[in-house]
Scaffold this motif. Structure first.
Motif, PDB file in Angstrom:
ATOM      1  N   ALA A 118     -25.632  83.199-102.436  1.00 32.86           N
ATOM      2  CA  ALA A 118     -24.930  83.870-101.334  1.00 32.86           C
ATOM      3  C   ALA A 118     -24.348  82.858-100.355  1.00 32.86           C
ATOM      4  O   ALA A 118     -23.201  83.002 -99.904  1.00 32.86           O
ATOM      5  CB  ALA A 118     -25.895  84.820-100.623  1.00 32.86           C
ATOM      6  N   LEU A 119     -25.119  81.813-100.006  1.00 31.76           N
ATOM      7  CA  LEU A 119     -24.592  80.790 -99.092  1.00 31.76           C
ATOM      8  C   LEU A 119     -23.441  80.018 -99.727  1.00 31.76           C
ATOM      9  O   LEU A 119     -22.471  79.647 -99.043  1.00 31.76           O
ATOM     10  CB  LEU A 119     -25.721  79.839 -98.685  1.00 31.76           C
ATOM     11  CG  LEU A 119     -26.815  80.438 -97.788  1.00 31.76           C
ATOM     12  CD1 LEU A 119     -27.874  79.392 -97.468  1.00 31.76           C
ATOM     13  CD2 LEU A 119     -26.208  80.993 -96.505  1.00 31.76           C
ATOM     14  N   THR A 120     -23.542  79.771-101.015  1.00 34.69           N
ATOM     15  CA  THR A 120     -22.431  79.086-101.697  1.00 34.69           C
ATOM     16  C   THR A 120     -21.167  79.921-101.633  1.00 34.69           C
ATOM     17  O   THR A 120     -20.060  79.397-101.381  1.00 34.69           O
ATOM     18  CB  THR A 120     -22.806  78.810-103.164  1.00 34.69           C
ATOM     19  OG1 THR A 120     -23.964  77.983-103.208  1.00 34.69           O
ATOM     20  CG2 THR A 120     -21.666  78.111-103.887  1.00 34.69           C
ATOM     21  N   ASN A 121     -21.286  81.221-101.838  1.00 33.49           N
ATOM     22  CA  ASN A 121     -20.111  82.104-101.773  1.00 33.49           C
ATOM     23  C   ASN A 121     -19.545  82.156-100.360  1.00 33.49           C
ATOM     24  O   ASN A 121     -18.318  82.246-100.173  1.00 33.49           O
ATOM     25  CB  ASN A 121     -20.488  83.501-102.236  1.00 33.49           C
ATOM     26  CG  ASN A 121     -20.659  83.588-103.735  1.00 33.49           C
ATOM     27  OD1 ASN A 121     -20.167  82.734-104.473  1.00 33.49           O
ATOM     28  ND2 ASN A 121     -21.375  84.599-104.212  1.00 33.49           N
ATOM     29  N   VAL A 122     -20.432  82.119 -99.352  1.00 37.18           N
ATOM     30  CA  VAL A 122     -19.928  82.120 -97.969  1.00 37.18           C
ATOM     31  C   VAL A 122     -19.115  80.860 -97.709  1.00 37.18           C
ATOM     32  O   VAL A 122     -18.026  80.907 -97.108  1.00 37.18           O
ATOM     33  CB  VAL A 122     -21.112  82.232 -96.985  1.00 37.18           C
ATOM     34  CG1 VAL A 122     -20.620  82.001 -95.545  1.00 37.18           C
ATOM     35  CG2 VAL A 122     -21.774  83.586 -97.107  1.00 37.18           C
ATOM     36  N   ARG A 123     -19.625  79.724 -98.152  1.00 37.37           N
ATOM     37  CA  ARG A 123     -18.882  78.477 -97.949  1.00 37.37           C
ATOM     38  C   ARG A 123     -17.537  78.510 -98.677  1.00 37.37           C
ATOM     39  O   ARG A 123     -16.555  77.932 -98.197  1.00 37.37           O
ATOM     40  CB  ARG A 123     -19.710  77.295 -98.439  1.00 37.37           C
ATOM     41  CG  ARG A 123     -20.962  77.046 -97.610  1.00 37.37           C
ATOM     42  CD  ARG A 123     -21.819  75.959 -98.217  1.00 37.37           C
ATOM     43  NE  ARG A 123     -21.094  74.690 -98.336  1.00 37.37           N
ATOM     44  CZ  ARG A 123     -21.572  73.615 -98.937  1.00 37.37           C
ATOM     45  NH1 ARG A 123     -22.776  73.668 -99.528  1.00 37.37           N
ATOM     46  NH2 ARG A 123     -20.867  72.508 -99.000  1.00 37.37           N
ATOM     47  N   LYS A 124     -17.492  79.169 -99.833  1.00 32.09           N
ATOM     48  CA  LYS A 124     -16.240  79.238-100.593  1.00 32.09           C
ATOM     49  C   LYS A 124     -15.235  80.183 -99.936  1.00 32.09           C
ATOM     50  O   LYS A 124     -14.052  79.843 -99.774  1.00 32.09           O
ATOM     51  CB  LYS A 124     -16.517  79.726-102.016  1.00 32.09           C
ATOM     52  CG  LYS A 124     -17.176  78.731-102.933  1.00 32.09           C
ATOM     53  CD  LYS A 124     -17.323  79.354-104.325  1.00 32.09           C
ATOM     54  CE  LYS A 124     -17.977  78.411-105.304  1.00 32.09           C
ATOM     55  NZ  LYS A 124     -18.114  79.030-106.644  1.00 32.09           N
ATOM     56  N   HIS A 125     -15.690  81.393 -99.611  1.00 30.48           N
ATOM     57  CA  HIS A 125     -14.764  82.471 -99.266  1.00 30.48           C
ATOM     58  C   HIS A 125     -14.705  82.789 -97.773  1.00 30.48           C
ATOM     59  O   HIS A 125     -13.789  83.501 -97.352  1.00 30.48           O
ATOM     60  CB  HIS A 125     -15.154  83.743-100.026  1.00 30.48           C
ATOM     61  CG  HIS A 125     -15.225  83.559-101.514  1.00 30.48           C
ATOM     62  ND1 HIS A 125     -14.096  83.416-102.300  1.00 30.48           N
ATOM     63  CD2 HIS A 125     -16.276  83.461-102.366  1.00 30.48           C
ATOM     64  CE1 HIS A 125     -14.451  83.259-103.566  1.00 30.48           C
ATOM     65  NE2 HIS A 125     -15.779  83.276-103.638  1.00 30.48           N
ATOM     66  N   ALA A 126     -15.657  82.308 -96.981  1.00 30.63           N
ATOM     67  CA  ALA A 126     -15.639  82.613 -95.544  1.00 30.63           C
ATOM     68  C   ALA A 126     -16.034  81.375 -94.754  1.00 30.63           C
ATOM     69  O   ALA A 126     -17.089  81.351 -94.100  1.00 30.63           O
ATOM     70  CB  ALA A 126     -16.573  83.778 -95.241  1.00 30.63           C
TER      71      ALA A 126
END
Length: 410
Positions: A314-322
């Motif tokens: 989830a944190l990886t996706n936040v760094r990617k997309h937000a």
């Protein structure tokens, strides 16, 4: 084969069939008695009819009590043979319509007995019936012939049917055993292939990650800019943690389990690992708030790894997309469950989704993989946009899984 091994539906059908046969044989005996078949011995004209009706009445009990019915049939046939020998005409008319001295339902009784009683006992019952029906002490061709037809012939046919049925059952069991062996061999082949792939993955990934770690360490030593040195240290630390996790994963793939079989071991979800994840995300520009509710309880290793992967992905996706969006990570410990929630707000103005340049990286299957992992662990997974333009990932996990050492979820 015994009646206890028959399916309930087959038992009911057999009982219904025997009730119909009982009625048919009773009507036939009554018709023969009413026409000409009357005895002239001291027991009266209906003595033979009484024995026949007694044997007929036992037919519905053949399914559940074949031995008892066989004993009654043997007793009735032997009584008729002895009675007619001592006082001719006692149970069989002196001028019978048929040469059969046993009850007319005897072939049905013999058939069921040889199919539902152990062979040695069935042969003994048939021998008594055949001896009483053929009456070798008073030899008559018609009586002997009729006795063999009524007892020995159905016994031979019943034994043949029984042997054929047992052969088919044996063939089915052998086919099932062969199929189980084939599946076992296929599973062993898959396990061997997994071990081979694990070795390949270890050699390839470890080599390249080690090169990255060494390069980052060299850059940290040689760089003069503080920001570059911090980034190099972050890369070196991430690579070192990757190598550690990779060694654990390879060990599980090679051994097949993470701990000794038996009661699953309990561990506490490592807060330091979560602190590293949240610290890395904060350092990358996404301020993270970690909140733990409840008293941390021991969970099995698979659950701990699953919860860690939820936060990590989830944190990886936040760094990617937000990029730049604030994130809240919440762990709720109950007695039997562990709930993990990662929710991020919308990116701040000027930071468009995907602006970090990382949105196109990765396989795009991270959330699907998480859902599969959580489902295998017996939990529930949800990932959906949140109000205000953010995103929310949550997983509800059980505290333990009984077969933790057999789950491929590392």
């Amino acid at each position: 084969m015994t009646s206890a091994t028959s399916p309930p539906s087959d038992t009911r059908r057999a009982q219904a069939f025997l009730v119909v046969l009982m009625a048919a044989f009773a009507l036939l005996d009554l018709a023969i008695f009413r026409s000409v078949q009357r005895t002239s011995g001291p027991l009266g004209p209906a003595a033979g009819l009484a024995l026949s009706l007694l044997a007929d009445a036992c037919l519905p009990f053949l399914v559940r009590f074949p031995r008892a019915v066989a004993v009654v049939a043997c007793a009735a046939t032997a009584l008729a043979a002895v009675g007619d020998t001592l006082a001719p005409g006692s149970f069989t008319p002196l001028d019978p319509v048929t040469p059969v001295t046993a009850p007319l339902c005897t072939p049905v009784i013999v058939w069921f007995v040889v199919n539902r009683v152990p062979r040695q006992q069935a042969v003994a019952y048939v021998a008594v019936l055949a001896l009483a029906a053929t009456r070798p002490w008073a030899p008559e061709w018609e009586t002997a012939y009729a006795g063999v037809i009524a007892t020995v012939l159905p016994a031979v046919l019943g034994l043949y049917t029984r042997a054929h049925r047992e052969l088919l059952r044996s063939l089915r069991e052998r086919a099932a055993s062969t199929e189980r062996e084939r599946l076992l061999l296929a599973e062993r082949a898959r396990a061997a292939e997994r071990q081979r792939l694990a070795g390949e993955m270890h050699d390839i990934v470890t080599h390249h990650v080690t090169e990255i770690v060494l390069a980052a360490g060299a850059l940290k030593v040689s760089a003069t800019d503080h920001g570059v040195r911090a980034a190099a240290e972050h890369i070196r630390d991430a690579g070192s943690r990757t190598l550690t996790e990779l060694r654990d994963l390879i060990g599980i793939l090679r051994r097949g389990h993470a701990h000794e079989p038996g009661e699953p071991a309990r561990v506490t979800l490592d807060p330091s690992g979560l602190d590293v994840l949240t610290g890395s995300a904060s350092a990358a520009g996404n301020p993270v708030t970690l909140r733990v509710i409840g008293t941390p309880e021991g969970v099995t290793p698979a659950i701990a790894r699953g919860a860690y992967r939820v936060v990590q992905e989830a944190l990886t996706n936040v760094r990617k997309h937000a990029p730049g969006a604030a994130v809240e990570v919440e762990l709720v410990h109950d007695r039997d469950t562990l709930t993990v929630t990662v929710a991020n707000a919308a990116p701040p103005a000027g930071c468009a989704p995907g602006g970090s340049g990382l949105a196109a990286s990765g396989s795009g299957l991270g959330l699907d993989g998480l859902q599969r992992r959580i489902t295998l662990l017996g939990g529930r997974f949800a990932a959906a946009p949140a109000s205000g333009g953010g995103f929310r990932v949550s997983a509800i996990l059980p505290a333990s899984v009984p077969t933790d050492d057999h789950l491929d979820v590392s």
